[in-house]
Design an enzyme around this catalytic site. Structure first.
Site, PDB file in Angstrom:
ATOM      1  N   ASP A  20       0.819  -1.225   0.000  1.00  0.00           N
ATOM      2  CA  ASP A  20       0.000   0.000   0.000  1.00  0.00           C
ATOM      3  C   ASP A  20       0.846   1.265   0.000  1.00  0.00           C
ATOM      4  OD1 ASP A  20      -2.198  -1.684   0.146  1.00  0.00           O
ATOM      5  OD2 ASP A  20      -2.329  -1.571   2.319  1.00  0.00           O
ATOM      6  N   ASP A  21       2.042   1.163  -0.539  1.00  0.00           N
ATOM      7  CA  ASP A  21       2.946   2.306  -0.474  1.00  0.00           C
ATOM      8  C   ASP A  21       3.400   2.792  -1.853  1.00  0.00           C
ATOM      9  OD1 ASP A  21       4.343   4.081   1.331  1.00  0.00           O
ATOM     10  OD2 ASP A  21       6.174   3.163   0.528  1.00  0.00           O
TER      11      ASP A  21
END
Lengths: 290, 290, 290, 290
Positions: A234-235
């Site tokens: 999620d980065d």
């Protein structure tokens, strides 16, 4: 469909870039359809996207980048300005694989848009770790591939999935609510070519069950985010985000329902922009040439 | 201004609450202007806000809660349903203190709205740790109090500020971009009576320089949040949030400018809702009766 | 699916209505799930929607309104307050017919939502004046009925369509981008039971080709509207509207694409609210109990 | 404040424009800060806005357009491509007159933004047909001019107002909820230099009392529009629009309050874009270079 070429440029900012590029295109007969540029004043970077009609253009355009044609002729300018250059042609439709788990709203949305002509691509495979989406894939005449993934066979399953992607010459992997985390090995094979949708307004509520997290925290808006997948969960670089209002009247089922609308919107936009070569990634950020 | 009474109820959910409350109000001649209720199905809680015209109402309504009048008559119902009850009257205008540092856009916005009649309150003090906002306070005929706060004198300054608040019988403290963190001691004196605006979509970008954090992360929306202040920084119950779209074209100054619009909107709404007794806090969450 | 009853009330505003209704429901064992009410201060009207769990309720609830059960017991209150009353039961799923022409995005969206469980109804017929949507209807196992409508056979075609609707006991007709104007005779048979989507922000751009009209006028937002159909074109009570931003970069195809998103959103919400008995019409306006 | 020059170009679309302009600017040492262009594919028009830093630029830039300097050097290109050209310089701040009646929210908003540095202009006059706004003008140290306008003296009042505007060398007139209709004679003196805010989503609800019209019609969104004033009422080129959601709970006072937010937003953006030379008008439409 119109036959156009699109050039994406990423280089240090300096004077004369636009003059050099536009003079080059003019000299070779380009009829420019769209042009957009961006300067990052802080990092002193220059970004440009220019799209032109191939009708009347005097150089061969081969996106795979042979040594003659556009690339050869443009080499002097590219070198002079230290450009990273990407060249695409609208007639070469990217090949997509759509990954899905049980929730199929994003998959259904993407397949419908593709069917309706909104996405200029070929969807060549639907990959599921459940079989729920198989009828939907069949209705759209896309081969469905089931891989029951669990802790023990995950590495093996990924090996088979990668083989499939190679066999089908897939250009872009779309994780349409695919609930398995891809291994770094998988991600490394498709840098900036895997798009995921996360069901929160990142960086809030990273990780599992973001709607539950949002509900617990008592936020007044929920969000969704589409992004390129990187090794870190999620980065990756964010492509698109959207939020919608909720109230105390919305319990978890309402959050999930409202969230589905956001997920469809941000994922389908990201996929379209990728297909239309409108996204430039630099560092953790994206430029979207709309 | 209309003379109305507002009753806020918070109790375990069970059958018969609305029947009991509405029968009680009807029996005492209440002409209900607004009524709204909410059940938290998961936590089995019931919340209600009911506002009625005092014209024709047969019981005395004293928000400070004497032993006679409304409270005495309603005690049986309140006890039967284990209610937490709050009673307000529109003619008793809450007294506000506005705290500000250098950025005065929220302060100017609140003072204008107050002046224009949007906020049914008395602004009795503007408190600044800089003097920049003094002319604005003077224009609106509100006393300005400067407290130059630094690490060494913070405790002493807070003591003086608290004395001021007590002297002015302040009901609500609004931190209108006040850049000092209040001590737990200060917060404890005004539970659910200090409203802050944080310039991000919480819980993303907690702490200092949220727009810088957002810019670094490359988000596509920025947000702002108004919330009650608790001991833990940026963690209190959220009252209102809003987001707006940004693009790669927006550098930091544009983020700050777009953010100012959000901050004004979410803070002024929170203050108005508080003044109009539209907010019920339970745990870390709020019910907004709009 | 939960077995609930929903009561919709529309009457002159006066004291004691809520007390009477809630006391009545409490007396008969209702466990209220949702309750919402609204007063039109100007017209002195009162509107209420209350939904309760049938589990434990002591009166029979038959929406078709026999002379015993709920209606008989409630008659005294209804008469006393001059109420128009509507009673629904969640277990009685409304039967829908979806009308479509060539553009099938709204149809596909509605069918997907129905399939995914978002719409608690039975879709019993898809009616098209072209055959384009037939495969989609078949995929969802809904009978497709083609009626090639032109100026000469329109009356006859409508007669057949009405016969079909009667035969299928249709409760709600949804015009999902159905490009034929229904005759007054047709409309009169389904008052407040035909929902249309108009592709503009009504009352702007009434009539044909609203996106073209919007493009010509140079508006900065486009919109869509769902409404009940009345005899007068595009003039029925509005149920839902939405707008989205466009810019000079958006030519007509982009307007149409952005508009499709709005149309899907406003139509599907209207259909869901109708199915869930959340809409009360009074005059040209609607109350939406969300 | 940075010293930049901005060139706005409007001409028939043809190959080579960007090449010619960018080569010209590069040759004279321009460091381009922003550049944006737009093609109207249907009308075959080309629009461009380019802004460059004056530091290092080798030609004199005089917006009033002498015969030497930029204009002389650029004449050949302008002629070759049949360009309409506008040249601005950031150091030459436009002079504004703000017209107001009784509602002063837009005026207060514009004056605050000006004071806070968001609007790079000189506000040289506030003109009111009532005196309500005088203290606000005085606080911001702007001369206030009252003209009590009625049917009989309107022509005379306009003559005086025009004299004032000439005397103050006003570049832009902003009608900040000024409720008098300007005569064609007045409008003709300031073509594309009078900005009005209309309190509806044009073209819906033209004319008087648009919020009342919206309330009657039962719309679910209200809007506001900023536009250049032309002879025909509410029909000039639209610059910006915004909408916000309302519900049946919102009676007229709530519509007005929500509308004020929209009016402030769309008017202040229009004024800023005009000041920053971001607006190009063609026919009834605008290009906004953001």
């Amino acid at each position: 469909m119109r036959d156009t070429a699109t050039l994406l440029i990423d280089c240090p900012d300096q004077r004369g870039i636009v003059a050099a590029v536009s003079e080059f295109l003019y000299r070779h007969g380009a009829n420019i359809v769209h042009a957009d540029q961006h300067q990052d004043a802080e990092l002193k970077l220059f970004f440009m996207r220019v799209e032109w009609d191939m009708d009347g253009f005097t150089l061969p355009v081969d996106p795979s980048g042979g040594t003659d044609g556009f690339h050869a002729a443009f080499a002097e300018i590219a070198t002079r300005f230290a450009m990273k250059v990407r060249l695409e042609r609208s007639t070469r439709r990217p090949r997509l694989a759509l990954f899905v788990s049980k929730y199929d709203h994003c998959l259904a949305d993407l397949l419908y848009r593709w069917h309706a002509g909104e996405l200029a691509c070929d969807v060549v495979a639907v990959v599921g770790n459940h079989r729920d989406a198989e009828p939907l894939a069949q209705f759209h005449k896309v081969p469905f591939h089931a891989f029951a993934v669990d802790k023990n066979n995950k590495a093996a399953a990924e090996t088979e999935q990668l083989a499939l992607l190679r066999r089908e010459r897939v250009d872009l992997v779309v994780l349409a609510r695919y609930m398995q985390v891809l291994s770094p090995r998988f991600v490394a094979e498709y840098p900036q070519r895997i798009i995921n949708v996360h069901h929160s307004f990142l960086p809030a509520f990273v990780g599992a069950k973001p709607y539950h997290q949002a509900f617990e925290r008592g936020v007044k808006l929920i969000g969704a985010t589409s992004h390129y997948v990187t090794e870190q969960l999620d980065d990756g670089p964010i492509i698109e985000q959207s939020t919608t209002r909720i109230s105390h009247r919305d319990q978890l089922p309402e959050l999930l329902a409202k969230g589905r609308e956001l997920e469809k919107a941000v994922l389908s936009r990201a996929v379209r922009w990728h297909i239309e070569s409108r996204i430039l990634v630099y560092g953790k950020k994206t430029v979207i040439f709309d």
